[in-house]
Write a protein that holds these residues in place. Sequence first.
Motif, PDB file in Angstrom:
ATOM      1  N   THR A  88       0.862  -1.178   0.000  1.00 46.96           N
ATOM      2  CA  THR A  88       0.000   0.000   0.000  1.00 46.96           C
ATOM      3  C   THR A  88       0.900   1.230   0.000  1.00 46.96           C
ATOM      4  OG1 THR A  88      -0.097   0.121   2.400  1.00 46.96           O
ATOM      5  CG2 THR A  88      -1.844  -1.156   1.301  1.00 46.96           C
ATOM      6  N   GLN A  89       0.357   2.362  -0.347  1.00 43.09           N
ATOM      7  CA  GLN A  89       1.147   3.594  -0.355  1.00 43.09           C
ATOM      8  C   GLN A  89       1.685   3.903   1.035  1.00 43.09           C
ATOM      9  OE1 GLN A  89       1.925   5.630  -3.211  1.00 43.09           O
ATOM     10  NE2 GLN A  89       3.460   6.216  -1.697  1.00 43.09           N
ATOM     11  N   GLU A 144      -3.563   0.860  -3.762  1.00 46.00           N
ATOM     12  CA  GLU A 144      -4.440   1.041  -2.623  1.00 46.00           C
ATOM     13  C   GLU A 144      -4.926  -0.313  -2.148  1.00 46.00           C
ATOM     14  OE1 GLU A 144      -4.769   3.885  -0.956  1.00 46.00           O
ATOM     15  OE2 GLU A 144      -3.317   4.576  -2.421  1.00 46.00           O
ATOM     16  N   THR A 145      -5.503  -0.318  -0.973  1.00 48.09           N
ATOM     17  CA  THR A 145      -6.073  -1.546  -0.434  1.00 48.09           C
ATOM     18  C   THR A 145      -7.105  -2.064  -1.428  1.00 48.09           C
ATOM     19  OG1 THR A 145      -5.754  -0.701   1.792  1.00 48.09           O
ATOM     20  CG2 THR A 145      -7.297  -2.512   1.545  1.00 48.09           C
ATOM     21  N   GLY A 204      -2.766  -8.236  -0.803  1.00 45.83           N
ATOM     22  CA  GLY A 204      -3.342  -7.245   0.089  1.00 45.83           C
ATOM     23  C   GLY A 204      -4.603  -7.725   0.779  1.00 45.83           C
TER      24      GLY A 204
END
Length: 164
Positions: free
Chosen positions: A12-13, A81-82, A92
């Motif tokens: 993730t970021q 992203e998630t 994820g």
Amino acid sequence: MTETTTGTVWLTQSKYDELRAELDTLKNETRADIVKRVSDARDEGDLKENAGYHAARDELSKVDGRIAQLTDMLDRAQVGETPADDGVVEPGMFVTVLLGGSEKKFLLGAREMADESEEIDVFSPQSPMGQAINGARKGDTVAYEAPNGKSFQVEIVDAVPYRG
């Protein structure tokens, strides 16, 4: 783990930023402090009996290993992203499967994605099971062959985004 591994690491970021900050701190602060301690200990004289020198060298080796590991991982990182909460298994996701009659829960992704305070299992998307379940949906049953040659069937019980 200092050797280079192949394959994409999904992060993730926020986890990417956290690992990037750790790398920057190790390279710009921690390593410089340890190098100074090695130099100071070397200036004390006889290195054979200088425990401070040997301890600092060991610590420097560990830091250099972590720097290499983080550099490799961040170079291979795919930042996203998630994943959506749609029941589809992908990196994820926190996955629950039935394997050999037992329920197993794990994160599909990189070990570094998991919060250090949590003791959860992590399976790589590149592992045989990770490859087999990637893209499967809740309720699907998939088969894969383990490195030892045994075949296994896995039923996807649940797949939800990992929120760490």
